[in-house]
Enzyme design. Structure first.
Site, PDB file in Angstrom:
ATOM      1  N   GLY A  68      -3.570   3.192 -10.912  1.00 16.11           N
ATOM      2  CA  GLY A  68      -3.610   1.996 -10.236  1.00 16.11           C
ATOM      3  C   GLY A  68      -3.987   0.938 -11.167  1.00 16.11           C
ATOM      4  O   GLY A  68      -3.583   0.947 -12.453  1.00 16.11           O
ATOM      5  N   HIS A  69      -4.536  -0.283 -10.679  1.00 16.03           N
ATOM      6  CA  HIS A  69      -4.644  -1.355 -11.454  1.00 16.03           C
ATOM      7  C   HIS A  69      -6.041  -1.960 -10.919  1.00 16.03           C
ATOM      8  O   HIS A  69      -6.259  -2.242  -9.970  1.00 16.03           O
ATOM      9  CB  HIS A  69      -3.456  -2.283 -11.700  1.00 16.03           C
ATOM     10  CG  HIS A  69      -3.654  -3.268 -12.747  1.00 16.03           C
ATOM     11  ND1 HIS A  69      -3.521  -3.182 -14.010  1.00 16.03           N
ATOM     12  CD2 HIS A  69      -3.702  -4.707 -12.314  1.00 16.03           C
ATOM     13  CE1 HIS A  69      -3.745  -4.499 -14.655  1.00 16.03           C
ATOM     14  NE2 HIS A  69      -3.930  -5.521 -13.596  1.00 16.03           N
ATOM     15  N   SER A  70      -6.827  -2.469 -11.920  1.00 17.63           N
ATOM     16  CA  SER A  70      -8.044  -3.414 -11.367  1.00 17.63           C
ATOM     17  C   SER A  70      -7.990  -4.604 -12.280  1.00 17.63           C
ATOM     18  O   SER A  70      -7.609  -4.534 -13.106  1.00 17.63           O
ATOM     19  CB  SER A  70      -9.266  -2.655 -11.415  1.00 17.63           C
ATOM     20  OG  SER A  70      -9.463  -2.288 -12.498  1.00 17.63           O
ATOM     21  N   CYS A 108      -6.384  -7.169   8.328  1.00 15.08           N
ATOM     22  CA  CYS A 108      -5.043  -7.698   8.406  1.00 15.08           C
ATOM     23  C   CYS A 108      -5.074  -8.946   8.697  1.00 15.08           C
ATOM     24  O   CYS A 108      -3.724  -9.756   8.739  1.00 15.08           O
ATOM     25  CB  CYS A 108      -4.360  -6.790   9.220  1.00 15.08           C
ATOM     26  SG  CYS A 108      -3.083  -6.088   8.681  1.00 15.08           S
ATOM     27  N   ASP A 129       8.721   0.097   8.511  1.00 10.87           N
ATOM     28  CA  ASP A 129       7.297   0.284   7.900  1.00 10.87           C
ATOM     29  C   ASP A 129       7.491   0.759   6.290  1.00 10.87           C
ATOM     30  O   ASP A 129       6.373   0.291   5.511  1.00 10.87           O
ATOM     31  CB  ASP A 129       6.667   1.422   8.660  1.00 10.87           C
ATOM     32  CG  ASP A 129       6.637   1.073  10.066  1.00 10.87           C
ATOM     33  OD1 ASP A 129       5.914   0.108  10.164  1.00 10.87           O
ATOM     34  OD2 ASP A 129       6.878   1.828  10.954  1.00 10.87           O
ATOM     35  N   LYS A 186      -3.559 -11.713   6.476  1.00 13.14           N
ATOM     36  CA  LYS A 186      -1.966 -11.581   6.124  1.00 13.14           C
ATOM     37  C   LYS A 186      -1.326 -12.864   6.488  1.00 13.14           C
ATOM     38  O   LYS A 186      -1.682 -13.624   7.029  1.00 13.14           O
ATOM     39  CB  LYS A 186      -1.306 -10.544   7.150  1.00 13.14           C
ATOM     40  CG  LYS A 186      -0.777  -9.196   6.478  1.00 13.14           C
ATOM     41  CD  LYS A 186      -0.352  -8.288   7.442  1.00 13.14           C
ATOM     42  CE  LYS A 186       1.140  -8.147   7.314  1.00 13.14           C
ATOM     43  NZ  LYS A 186       1.483  -6.726   8.049  1.00 13.14           N
TER      44      LYS A 186
END
Ligand SMILES: Cc1cc2nc3c(=O)[nH]c(=O)nc-3n(C[C@H](O)[C@H](O)[C@H](O)COP(=O)(O)OP(=O)(O)OC[C@H]3O[C@@H](n4cnc5c(N)ncnc54)[C@H](O)[C@@H]3O)c2cc1C
Length: 700
Positions: free
Chosen positions: A509-511, A400, A420, A403
């Site tokens: 998903g995606h890669s 994090c 959230d 970010k």
């Protein structure tokens, strides 16, 4: 453009023993691009047993014996997997770990040592403690030293290690004003491997220390307060220490490669005699052409040869033969700061020899205390002005800490309220939707994937929702297709298990290929009650925090190889803690709740206060912290996001390293909930403050 070097080979070091520690250090100075290096070890550190008698005697702290494998792996660019190998399949080129995880390799090297356990001796496992592995022994010894009154110690094995341990124990207990009885039990003659001149001196020293020696006696059983000998004698013992066993790891004999008495047979190049892709060194290897006793000195001497030969295999060069020396200088400590030196049958004793031994040992350990500096990658020629300045300072954080800060986001998200997760209402169904992704904070894709999954689920739990489904987004660095496929598989399997545990499923998903590993998830959850938002906190509410702070500073320090391995491991374990249970218990009572992530505790509390129209007081001393976080903060290490976080959510009266951690960005951080003060003691988490009617954040 600089070409990114694809990973084409997997080199796996099993065990962080003396040989591998030195090989990794060399690798830090001269790696072979295109190789992914993995080190598997059951702990974050590996002990240097040459200094163990000195630790028992009280000359060295526990930490002084430890080679920090987390720091070493970081400078070597290796991924450290804290686990234990339990099987190796040379045909499939796979290693199975205790957790069930499977690691594939092109070249594997084993340096897993031996244990001093005596599994065949009844009662040993229950009532005795082997001197190796060190971790448990050191804990038991520390407890023994804290005790009071007389203590009886029995030592099984009268070799050099047993005698050193015996005299060290007498020295320590006497120093603690404890009455101590130490008995060495040997099935043959004590110190039989030592030349006569040194043996005479050591036997004299044992007598001076009041150590009882029982020779030609076979232990029959270990009891809670005694060692029973085969001839019926009973030796009273409060603490029985095993130094005699040289037990190989049982699984090694099942690998299917030739072994002698459980030790892997290796050729002159340190490769298995039957498999050129498996190396072995140190105590777990049996050097067929020139067998040597089990001693650290041979493990150390094997390191340059092993380094050379593995590099030779990877680069297509000539290997070198390992020709271990026949004899070596033995420096044997005698309790106090006195040692015997023996070589070629000649022995001398005295304090200067202990100082010499100490110098040798400290020089060895200094190699790991002062690791080679990690250099920043060279910049291409003719970079635009400003590029070097932008790249100066520590490497940007992962997790994090990577970010974008509140300042950057302000401009983009403007007035959009930052709860959230978004709440979508479809008829009577309320679904929450959120997304999170993490730039890799560690080199192990499995760890990153698990933490990224927990991190993404945090938003769902914080809203009081039940996790439902996830879509994965994975960016993998360039690698040969088979390695990339295996890495993607590892990531997905690890994440799938976390989501399944939370009651959710990865549905797609995606890669893509990219410069570095990044793992993210879009997650949905279902609400069967009104969502718990940031708004709703009331003056007088207690503030509960469910996980300690400090992941940002520890991960930042780890990336600079400045964090203690044990602290990093505890930080990883904290990030891997699910918040499901805490959320379920808090949700019915929380007036407002959030998960503490990139903006840090203060930033997320600031958001609760803004949304609820209240303020908050924080009891700085009550805020739980991860071990090592405050010390790192005091040393001036901060996550990349720290300054922006502090500017965005100032806390009146908060000063110093502990206060700085209020702004530390958290990865997979805990829940922060505002709950009625009357029920706070019955809810999970630590009470860290109170909601007030005065706007702004302040410390109590
Ligand atoms: C009290 C004592 C004093 C000694 N003093 C000396 C001395 O002065 N000089 C000397 O030359 N020798 C000494 N020795 C012997 C010396 O300790 C060993 O020979 C030396 O440690 C061997 O090193 P190694 O690299 O083979 O393995 P180790 O140093 O034992 O390291 C093995 C590593 O592998 C890890 N591991 C274990 N199992 C697994 C697994 N299944 N999967 C993954 N990782 C695993 C362990 O956690 C450890 O980190 C002493 C021994 C004792 C007990």
């Amino acid at each position: 453009m600089q070409p990114t070097v694809p990973i084409v080979k997997d080199l796996v070091f099993v065990g962080g023993g003396h040989t591998h520690a030195l090989v990794l250090r060399k690798w830090a100075m001269a790696s072979v691009p295109g190789v992914r290096v993995t080190c598997i070890n059951p702990g974050a550190t590996a002990p240097y047993s040459g200094m163990l008698p000195g630790h028992i005697a009280g000359h060295y702290t526990r930490e002084e014996l430890d080679i920090d494998l987390v720091r070493l792996a970081r400078v070597a660019g290796a991924r450290l997997i804290v686990d234990r190998a339990v099987a190796l399949d040379p045909k499939a080129k796979q290693i199975r770990l205790g957790t069930g995880r499977v690691i594939r390799y092109d070249i594997a090297s084993l340096d897993i040592g031996i244990t001093a356990e005596m599994p065949a001796l009844p009662g040993f496992a229950e009532h005795a403690i082997p001197a190796k592995p060190l971790g448990r022994f050191a804990d038991i010894w520390a407890r023994a030293c804290e005790g009071e009154g007389p203590i009886r110690i029995a030592i099984l094995g009268g070799g050099v290690a047993g005698c050193e341990v015996a005299m060290a124990a007498v020295h320590r207990m006497t120093g603690l004003n404890r009455e101590v009885t130490v008995t060495i039990i040997d099935r043959g003659r004590v110190l039989s491997s030592v030349a006569p001149a040194a043996r005479t001196r050591l036997m004299g020293a044992l007598i001076e220390h009041g150590v009882d020696v029982i020779e030609n006696a076979q232990p029959a059983a270990i009891e809670a307060e005694a060692v029973m000998l085969e001839d019926g004698r009973r030796i009273a013992s409060d603490l029985t220490i095993g130094t005699a066993g040289a037990t190989p790891q049982p699984w090694v004999a099942d690998i299917g490669l030739p072994c002698r008495d459980g030790f892997i047979e290796v050729d002159q190049y340190l490769r298995s005699v039957a498999d050129p892709n498996v190396y072995a060194a140190g105590d777990c290897a049996h050097i067929v052409h020139d067998p040597r006793p089990k001693a650290g000195v041979y493990a150390v001497r094997a390191a340059p040869i092993l380094t050379h030969n593995i590099r030779a295999d990877l680069l297509g060069q000539q290997r070198k033969a390992f020709n271990p020396q026949k004899d070596f200088l033995k420096l044997i400590s005698m309790g106090g700061q006195v040692a015997v030196a023996e070589k070629a049958g000649i022995a001398r004793a005295g304090r200067p020899l202990w100082r010499w031994k100490n110098r040798i040992d400290q020089t060895f350990m200094d190699k790991f205390r002062h690791l080679p500096q990690m250099s920043a990658p060279a910049l291409p020629k003719n970079c635009a002005k400003g590029v070097a300045a932008e790249l100066s300072g520590p490497a940007p954080c992962g997790g994090c800490g990577a970010k974008l800060g509140a300042r950057a986001l302000d401009g983009v998200l403007g007035g959009v309220p930052g709860d959230d997760a978004a709440v979508l209402t479809m008829g009577n169904t309320r679904q929450v939707l959120s997304h999170d992704h993490l730039r890799a904070f560690a080199l192990d894709p499995v760890l990153v994937a698990q933490v990224a999954a927990i991190h993404a689920l945090g938003d769902i739990w914080a809203m009081g929702a039940t996790p439902q489904a996830a879509l994965a987004q994975v960016i993998l660095p360039r690698a040969a297709a088979r390695l990339q496929g295996a890495a993607l598989n590892e990531v997905m399997e690890a994440a799938r298990a976390v989501f399944a545990d939370a009651g959710a499923e990865i549905v797609g998903g995606h890669s893509t290929e990219g410069p570095e590993l990044t793992v993210g998830f879009t997650v949905t959850g279902l609400l069967d009650r009104a969502p718990i938002t940031l708004a709703g906190a009331r003056p007088g509410d207690a503030l509960l925090l469910t996980k300690p702070l400090g992941t940002g500073v520890i991960l930042a320090a780890e990336m600079q190889a400045k964090a203690r391995g044990g602290d990093v491991l505890a930080c990883w374990q904290s990030m891997l803690q699910t918040s499901a249970q805490a959320a379920e218990t808090l949700a019915p009572h929380a007036h407002a709740m959030t998960d503490v992530t990139g903006f840090g505790l203060a930033g997320h509390l600031h958001n609760i206060c803004n949304a609820s129209g209240v303020g908050a007081e924080i009891d700085l001393n009550a805020v739980p912290l991860l071990a090592g976080a405050e010390a790192l903060s005091a040393s001036g290490i901060h996550s990349s996001l720290f300054s922006q976080n502090r500017a965005a959510a100032p806390v009146a009266g908060a000063q110093g390293p502990r206060a700085d951690l209020l702004h530390d960005p958290q990865t997979a951080g805990g829940l922060l909930a505002a709950v009625p003060a009357s029920i706070a003691p019955d809810l999970p988490g630590v009470r860290i403050g109170t909601i007030t009617g005065t706007p702004g954040l302040a410390t109590i």
